[in-house]
Scaffold this active site. Structure first.
Site, short mmCIF file in Angstrom:
data_model
loop_
_atom_site.label_atom_id
_atom_site.label_comp_id
_atom_site.label_asym_id
_atom_site.label_seq_id
_atom_site.Cartn_x
_atom_site.Cartn_y
_atom_site.Cartn_z
N LEU A 193 0.74 -1.27 0.01
CA LEU A 193 -0.15 0.17 -0.09
C LEU A 193 0.99 1.27 0.12
CD1 LEU A 193 -3.06 1.00 0.18
CD2 LEU A 193 -2.68 1.35 2.77
N GLY A 202 18.31 6.63 16.61
CA GLY A 202 18.72 5.83 17.82
C GLY A 202 18.39 4.27 17.58
N HIS A 203 19.16 3.55 18.13
CA HIS A 203 18.82 2.01 18.10
C HIS A 203 18.99 1.54 19.59
CE1 HIS A 203 18.46 1.28 13.84
NE2 HIS A 203 19.62 2.07 14.01
N ILE A 226 21.32 0.21 21.47
CA ILE A 226 22.73 0.75 22.29
C ILE A 226 22.57 1.94 22.84
CG2 ILE A 226 23.69 1.38 20.07
CD1 ILE A 226 26.35 0.11 21.30
N TYR A 273 19.48 3.79 23.42
CA TYR A 273 18.45 3.75 24.50
C TYR A 273 18.89 3.28 25.72
CZ TYR A 273 16.01 3.89 19.80
OH TYR A 273 15.67 4.29 18.50
N ASP A 305 15.02 -2.50 22.80
CA ASP A 305 14.16 -3.03 21.75
C ASP A 305 13.11 -4.05 22.13
OD1 ASP A 305 15.50 -1.44 19.82
OD2 ASP A 305 16.67 -3.10 19.00
#
Length: 393
Positions: free
Chosen positions: A72, A138-139, A141, A143, A169
């Site tokens: 979509l 960010g990722h 690591i 956070y 995560d």
């Protein structure tokens, strides 16, 4: 056998990457009809990340079972119209873009709520929808770094380390997202009104840092890395190397378990040195380390097989797959994907009465169920063909 716990719940999945994909994976495993929405071009880029089974990455195959696939183009007005038509009959929407993206696409909470007041709309982001960091990239690591978690992970006197488990995560994003969604669904069923669920992976990871917070509340500071009572400070709770360079986990926090351990290794002199600190703890830790270094992991597994004192081998994932307990709990399954072949996977972990976990849908092909989903929404065959020709689906 009763219906699956979330049977009849429809989820529109706009997510990418680990946190959102695993959140909707859990919802799908519990029986929700999860519709994974991808753009008609590249689609979800995790399809192509990392090792592939055949054409599709294992990452995508493992994280997107029990979902149906819809292509979509949300940048086209017709695509937004289709989305809002689907949203009108949905129960949950999950998205993981940066704050503001869905609003610019005109598919955010407010326009959806206008057509479906009972919608549960969950946004999973690194820092949440408010605050000065809301637009930062960010990722996991990053956070974990901001949440004070990274500072606490590592050996005494050593640097912080990166764990092979994405705490922010998965705990902060995936599981907290599921928790918020399920709570809001209960409320929507009771009141007829949905809610907006703002999940910050940083906030939700931080909220589980309870042991460091206890030290902070007690002394005004956390204890040094590797020196809190369950991060390496106590000799009765730690990882110890064996003669074959494997490891054993000792978790004898309660004195009864410590006593049993000391008696089992014929060291009654250590029984009174359970919760010790400082130099005394260092001396006891070295004594325990010498005990485990004296023989192999296999020896210690056999030695403690029938001894109830919280001793366990540190297993590799391959060993986990052969472990009698995890096999008895049916924690590993093989997905027979129609185009990609057999894909080994982790099973859904929560056991419900009158419910057997199964993979009803292998990870979908790009837009595999587009025509089926739109037909269910009331679109005619001609209308679907026109949307295809226009590149909307």
């Amino acid at each position: 056998m009763r219906a699956k716990p979330l049977a009849g719940i429809r989820v529109l999945d706009l997510t990418r990457l680990l946190p959102g994909a695993v959140c909707t994976l859990h919802l799908g495993d519990m029986g929700a009809d999860v519709i994974k929405i991808e753009d008609p071009g590249q689609g979800d880029y995790s399809r192509h990340w990392g090792p592939r089974r055949k054409q599709t990455s294992l990452r995508f195959l493992i994280m997107n079972r029990n979902k149906r696939g819809l292509k979509l183009d949300l940048k086209q007005p017709q695509g937004r119209e289709v989305f809002l038509k689907l949203a009108a009959d949905a129960d949950v929407i999950v998205e993981s873009f940066r704050p503001g993206v869905v609003d610019r696409l005109q598919i955010g909470y407010e326009p959806v709520r206008a057509v479906n007041p009972r919608i549960v709309y969950c946004s999973i982001s690194g820092y949440g929808q408010t605050g000065p960091y809301r637009q930062r990239a960010g990722h996991d690591i990053n956070y974990c770094a901001y949440a004070g978690i990274s500072d606490q992970i590592g050996a005494p006197g050593g640097p912080p380390v990166v764990p092979n488990f994405q705490i922010a995560d998965l705990v902060g994003g995936s599981l907290s997202g599921v928790m918020g969604i399920l709570a809001a669904l209960v409320d929507a069923q009771r009141t007829g009104l949905g809610r907006y669920v703002d999940v910050s992976m940083t906030d939700c990871a931080l909220a589980h840092s309870l042991i460091p917070m206890i030290a902070q509340a007690e002394t005004g500071a956390t204890r040094p890395r590797g020196e809190d009572f369950i991060s390496g400070g106590l000799p009765c709770y730690g990882l110890y190397a064996t003669a074959d360079d494997r490891y054993m986990a000792l978790g004898a926090l309660e004195h009864k378990f410590w006593r049993t351990f000391c008696e089992s290794v014929k060291r009654p002199d250590l029984i009174d040195k359970h919760w010790v600190h400082g130099a005394e703890a260092d001396a006891v830790r070295e004594e325990v380390a010498a005990i485990f270094r004296a023989d192999t992991q296999a020896h210690w597994v056999e030695r403690f097989a029938d001894v109830d004192c919280c001793v366990a081998p540190v297993l590799t994932l391959s060993q986990c797959m052969r472990n009698e307990q995890l096999r008895a709990r049916q924690m590993f399954v093989v997905d027979e994907h129609p185009t990609e072949g057999d894909v080994p996977q982790l099973a859904f972990p929560v056991k419900f009465s009158e419910f057997a976990f199964s993979i009803e849908h292998p990870a979908p092909g790009h837009g595999e169920h587009s025509r089926e989903i739109l037909a269910e929404a009331g679109y005619s065959e001609q209308s679907i063909t026109e949307l295809e020709a226009a590149g909307v689906i």
